[in-house]
Design a protein around this motif. Structure first.
Motif, PDB file in Angstrom:
ATOM      1  N   THR A   1       4.520   3.234 -11.823  1.00 20.34           N
ATOM      2  CA  THR A   1       3.896   2.008 -11.330  1.00 20.34           C
ATOM      3  C   THR A   1       4.963   0.967 -11.064  1.00 20.34           C
ATOM      4  O   THR A   1       6.001   0.928 -11.730  1.00 20.34           O
ATOM      5  N   LEU A   2       4.672   0.141 -10.065  1.00 17.94           N
ATOM      6  CA  LEU A   2       5.610  -0.909  -9.719  1.00 17.94           C
ATOM      7  C   LEU A   2       5.563  -1.964 -10.823  1.00 17.94           C
ATOM      8  O   LEU A   2       4.501  -2.476 -11.141  1.00 17.94           O
ATOM      9  N   PRO A   3       6.715  -2.304 -11.412  1.00 18.40           N
ATOM     10  CA  PRO A   3       6.690  -3.331 -12.470  1.00 18.40           C
ATOM     11  C   PRO A   3       6.277  -4.677 -11.878  1.00 18.40           C
ATOM     12  O   PRO A   3       6.472  -4.930 -10.683  1.00 18.40           O
ATOM     13  N   GLU A   4       5.723  -5.523 -12.720  1.00 19.06           N
ATOM     14  CA  GLU A   4       5.474  -6.922 -12.341  1.00 19.06           C
ATOM     15  C   GLU A   4       6.759  -7.486 -11.766  1.00 19.06           C
ATOM     16  O   GLU A   4       7.815  -7.392 -12.385  1.00 19.06           O
ATOM     17  N   SER A   5       6.672  -8.098 -10.617  1.00 22.46           N
ATOM     18  CA  SER A   5       7.919  -8.494  -9.979  1.00 22.46           C
ATOM     19  C   SER A   5       8.454  -9.816 -10.527  1.00 22.46           C
ATOM     20  O   SER A   5       9.645 -10.023 -10.603  1.00 22.46           O
TER      21      SER A   5
ATOM     22  N   GLN B   1       0.825  -1.218   0.000  1.00 23.76           N
ATOM     23  CA  GLN B   1       0.000   0.000   0.000  1.00 23.76           C
ATOM     24  C   GLN B   1       0.854   1.260   0.000  1.00 23.76           C
ATOM     25  O   GLN B   1       0.584   2.211  -0.729  1.00 23.76           O
ATOM     26  N   THR B   2       1.858   1.248   0.855  1.00 23.32           N
ATOM     27  CA  THR B   2       2.754   2.415   0.916  1.00 23.32           C
ATOM     28  C   THR B   2       3.386   2.661  -0.447  1.00 23.32           C
ATOM     29  O   THR B   2       3.356   3.772  -0.978  1.00 23.32           O
ATOM     30  N   VAL B   3       3.946   1.603  -0.987  1.00 21.41           N
ATOM     31  CA  VAL B   3       4.650   1.728  -2.255  1.00 21.41           C
ATOM     32  C   VAL B   3       3.691   2.181  -3.349  1.00 21.41           C
ATOM     33  O   VAL B   3       3.971   3.131  -4.094  1.00 21.41           O
ATOM     34  N   ASP B   4       2.538   1.530  -3.426  1.00 21.03           N
ATOM     35  CA  ASP B   4       1.588   1.881  -4.476  1.00 21.03           C
ATOM     36  C   ASP B   4       1.148   3.335  -4.365  1.00 21.03           C
ATOM     37  O   ASP B   4       1.051   4.040  -5.371  1.00 21.03           O
ATOM     38  N   SER B   5       0.883   3.775  -3.149  1.00 22.47           N
ATOM     39  CA  SER B   5       0.325   5.133  -3.045  1.00 22.47           C
ATOM     40  C   SER B   5       1.396   6.180  -3.367  1.00 22.47           C
ATOM     41  O   SER B   5       1.109   7.178  -4.025  1.00 22.47           O
ATOM     42  N   VAL B   6       2.626   5.931  -2.961  1.00 27.10           N
ATOM     43  CA  VAL B   6       3.680   6.896  -3.305  1.00 27.10           C
ATOM     44  C   VAL B   6       3.951   6.868  -4.811  1.00 27.10           C
ATOM     45  O   VAL B   6       4.068   7.912  -5.455  1.00 27.10           O
TER      46      VAL B   6
END
Lengths: 315, 252, 252, 315
Positions: free
Chosen positions: B213-217, B201-206
């Motif tokens: 956007t966070l890449p597919e891991s 959540q933290t990462v997504d909201s920042v």
């Protein structure tokens, strides 16, 4: 002329000059040069010590070294701010540093080769700097004097820390003592040079004295430093690398051997062991940080525009 | 594994995370993109070092063999360091430095908060101090993530590259194994899996605010907790250990 | 200084030059600008390593304390390495790597040739082998100096920068002191001052063809022969010595 | 069809196919893929070992390691040349490597973490490579077969050198033995994977066999490798990390445990420990070398132009 006389009267009355006060152009220029040079020295001075962060021999020393270098960066910040009160921007000052137009203390053109050098830099280099800075705490220009008070406090802490490193070495193994002596051998003379050559009848220097930007001559400060430092070296059991050094009972101070002013001028002019390296590193840092600063600026502008738009929409 | 041994290993992993990341940030001291940021990164490095020292000191106590913080920090072999891989990765450009720190801080914030309820008094005390510090690390790095993500095209592209390079090292932070599980049963540990949701959540909201956007891991890299590192760690250690190895057994 | 001690120091200086420069080139192995050049630089690194080994082995013999090549190469303190500063400078870009090697090779060619007339048999043997190798180093680097100097605007500019950065480290190669002088009196040494003219001619003629000129040298840096180095050497040593320091006294 | 039959006849008669001989497009393509992949493996394979050059524990080992990596670069060169005889340029092949279109041996996506890994890479990785390469010395394509003969000779030297590193460690201290065992633990399974999965009824593989590009199945080569290597491990006093490994008297060979083909495919597809690092490094090298290659080209052109002009002037 009446203005100059009135200004001098304020100075003589030990009144502090503040940013918005009228001041002679020469006073302003002298201060800008001196404060920015002082700020640059703090910044360049981070490099020789930074060279030992990754290799500091204990966690405690590593933390202390990080904190010390951070303090130096902080001093750079105060000093740039103090200079900015005189109407010069940090960008201009940085530009002067990178182009070589502005100087910084030549001592930082000597390399930090061993861990003992970190001790010697704290003890001797910060020690010499403090001699200058204590005097500057009473400088006639208010913001500079106030920055100096804060800086002096931290610098004496650094000096004690450096000396403590050497105490530990001198209580240690033979290799450690040798390392300490070697550091003293290399840093002694350059530290004495930090006060600059004798001024003789330099007009420049006399004007600084009159304006109370400077309160002691280079030689006086150097003597004070020597008198304070030699007993500390003796306490460590180290030999000051000056065969002519001896106590003069009459003047209650030390006489010292001749300083190699050729070396001093050579290093000032750019031919010290690390001058080019220091500037190359600084320029590289500026170059590699450019995109970050641009991005921060672009973001700030976008944000301001968005906020303005939001305000308009709300009205 | 005896209980003391479990606690020792648990502490060492945590201490190594802090030491190695602090060492990496220390490399940057004097080389920040602005003077202010130089001071800020050094500050974070110092906080991490303080946490590492408290953890090593306690680990040495638990081990009971008389090893002090320096012996633990400097005098182990490469395969005996137990830090998560993300902490040893090179600083790269400023985007990578920030993303690495942001990923770690977003984990450490809930970690230390939960640790404040540990059954172990020393860990609680360390956590109380660390919680405050790491809150600043997260705030500071989040601001940079946003600035760089929503800054120029170049900074945005660099951030995308940094996210892409680093995301595969985040999974390891949430792993458990028999050490963590024994530590959890003993009551002093924090279950990293329980922090995954908050981290995400933290990462997504920042990142959302940063227009990133966070890449597919995909597959997550792992190994650090068992001393299986990247090729980078050995080089970090050759500098870290230099003085202690060259001059064994001396005081500094 | 006793005669043996003089010869020992003389050999150590020469050995350290070769070791440190070989180590620097070794950093580039696998990272050359072309595959062919990668192999060529590794070749030079290997030649230098071979020379270093012969010199250390002989130095250990002369010292007579039972130290072998590895003990001499790996187990001294930073201030005890006696290489010329130019050999420890970072590789920089390919222009700097080439100029550094060119400057050194232009010195080593006449040096080893003269050394073939040394009164010392072992030195003569080392010189006979080294002479052939270093002739190739000079030819190879000269070709690159010309290619890069007379290549593109960018390569020309990079070469100018490299010359400017490195010229101040060339003076040290020609220095003498009481060690060299005692060695000269003993008959086994080469007087570096006598090589200065040939060096200058070699450099000038290659640079001329490369449409480059040697910058005014001004003050020359010095110190290496007395163990006063640049800040770079310590970092080189932290890697070089890593294994020997971490695992003292083992065979590998 | 007649052409294909005639070609097959030549192959069956063990005649070597040479660059200018007519050959089926599939034969050419298969060879280009295989040879360039092999060349790329040599180049990428320089990285894990390169990681230990600056830290090699003795001068002798450092020199041997430098020479070994240099040999690998040399192998890369021969192989690129062999592939070029089939009508593909080195630039194209490099481009395919950098874009990820071409593969290289997955083993090089595992890190070299300790000095023992340098031994294990020589012993196991080069050992496995040799098993493949010996077979390829009789490959139907002449230039490839000849390159292989030369490469095989050097590779066996490397393999012995790697094994010798491990002998030294296994005769050394407890830490050294542990280091050797740890390296075997980590490199054993990835080495077995180097032969690739069982082919089953793969059409692709059958065609390669028919064309005598390939002469043994992956499983056969793997078994040969295991049979050769297990006694060497025993001689070292190391334990092969496969609890199911046992001697089968009937087949006069070892049975081994299941290979984790999920791991194999994961690493092939890019998720091994070092895939990204290896490619990033390679791309960085290409990028940073670009100006050098451009300069060399520009100089060659200038020179050719000057020579042409001189010839004209002389006529």
């Amino acid at each position: 002329e009446a203005f100059l006389a009135a200004f001098q009267e304020r100075i003589d009355a030990e009144q502090k000059i503040e940013p918005n006060d009228p001041m002679p152009e020469g006073y302003r220029k002298t201060l800008i040069r001196q404060i920015s040079q002082h700020a640059h020295s703090e910044i360049i001075g981070m490099q020789p010590e930074g060279n030992w962060i990754t290799r500091a021999p204990s966690l405690r020393r590593k933390a202390a070294l990080l904190a010390k270098i951070q303090d130096e960066g902080g001093h750079g910040l105060y000093l740039y701010s103090a200079a900015e009160t005189l109407g010069v921007s940090r960008e201009e000052m940085t530009e002067q540093l990178l182009s070589g137009a502005a100087k910084y203390s030549s001592i930082f053109n000597y390399p930090a080769l061993t861990w003992a050098d970190i001790g010697a830099i704290g003890w001797l280099v910060d020690g010499a700097a403090i001699m200058n800075q204590i005097a500057l705490c009473r400088c006639s220009y208010g913001p500079y004097a106030r920055a100096m008070i804060r800086i002096c406090k931290e610098e004496s802490f650094h000096q004690r820390q450096g000396y403590e490193i050497l105490i530990t070495l001198c209580n240690g193994s033979d290799e450690q003592k040798e390392m300490a002596q070697d550091a003293l051998n290399r840093f002694w003379w350059p530290s004495l040079m930090m006060f600059g050559p004798s001024e003789g009848e330099s007009v420049h220097s006399q004007q600084s004295m009159l304006w109370k930007i400077k309160r002691f001559s280079n030689d006086d400060l150097r003597d004070k430093f020597i008198n304070a430092t030699v007993p500390q070296a003796e306490f460590l059991g180290l030999k000051v690398p000056d065969p002519e050094l001896k106590w003069d009972e009459k003047k209650q101070g030390y006489d010292h051997g001749d300083i190699d002013w050729d070396e001093f001028w050579r290093v000032v002019k750019g031919d010290g062991p690390c001058n080019r390296e220091r500037m190359r590193t600084r320029r590289k840092v500026e170059r590699e940080g450019a995109w970050v600063r641009e991005a921060a600026l672009a973001y700030a502008e976008k944000r301001a525009a968005r906020e303005a738009a939001a305000r308009v929409a709300a009205e | 594994m005896a209980e003391d041994q479990t606690l020792f290993t648990y502490l060492l992993r945590l201490a190594d995370d802090h030491l190695i990341l602090s060492q990496r940030l220390g490399e940057l001291c004097g080389y920040g993109p602005t003077l202010e940021e130089d001071l800020a990164l050094t500050n974070i490095s110092l906080d991490l070092m303080g946490q590492a020292r408290a953890l090593y000191a306690y680990a040495g106590e638990v081990e009971g063999k008389g090893r002090n913080e320096d012996q633990l920090a400097f005098l182990r072999y490469e395969r005996d360091y137990l830090n998560a891989l993300i902490t040893e990765l090179p600083n790269g450009d400023f985007a990578q430095t920030i993303v690495r720190q942001f990923f770690v801080a977003a984990f450490m914030v809930p970690f230390w908060r939960e640790m404040e309820r540990s059954s172990d008094e020393t860990l609680r005390a360390i956590a109380a101090k660390a919680s405050k510090e790491v809150a600043y690390h997260l705030r500071h790095t989040s601001e940079w993530v946003i600035r760089l993500g929503d800054g120029t095209d170049e900074s945005h592209a660099r951030m995308e590259e940094a996210l892409d390079a680093l995301v595969m090292y985040t999974g390891e932070l949430f792993e458990t194994d028999e050490v963590t599980e024994a530590a959890l049963r003993a009551g002093y540990a924090v279950d990293p899996k329980s922090l995954a949701h908050e981290w995400q959540q933290t990462v997504d909201s920042v990142l959302r605010e940063a227009t990133l956007t966070l890449p597919e891991s995909g597959h997550m890299q792992t190994g650090g907790r068992n001393g299986l590192h990247t090729e980078h760690l050995g080089h970090v250690l050759s500098e870290l250990q230099y003085m202690q190895r060259t001059y064994p057994g001396l005081n500094w």
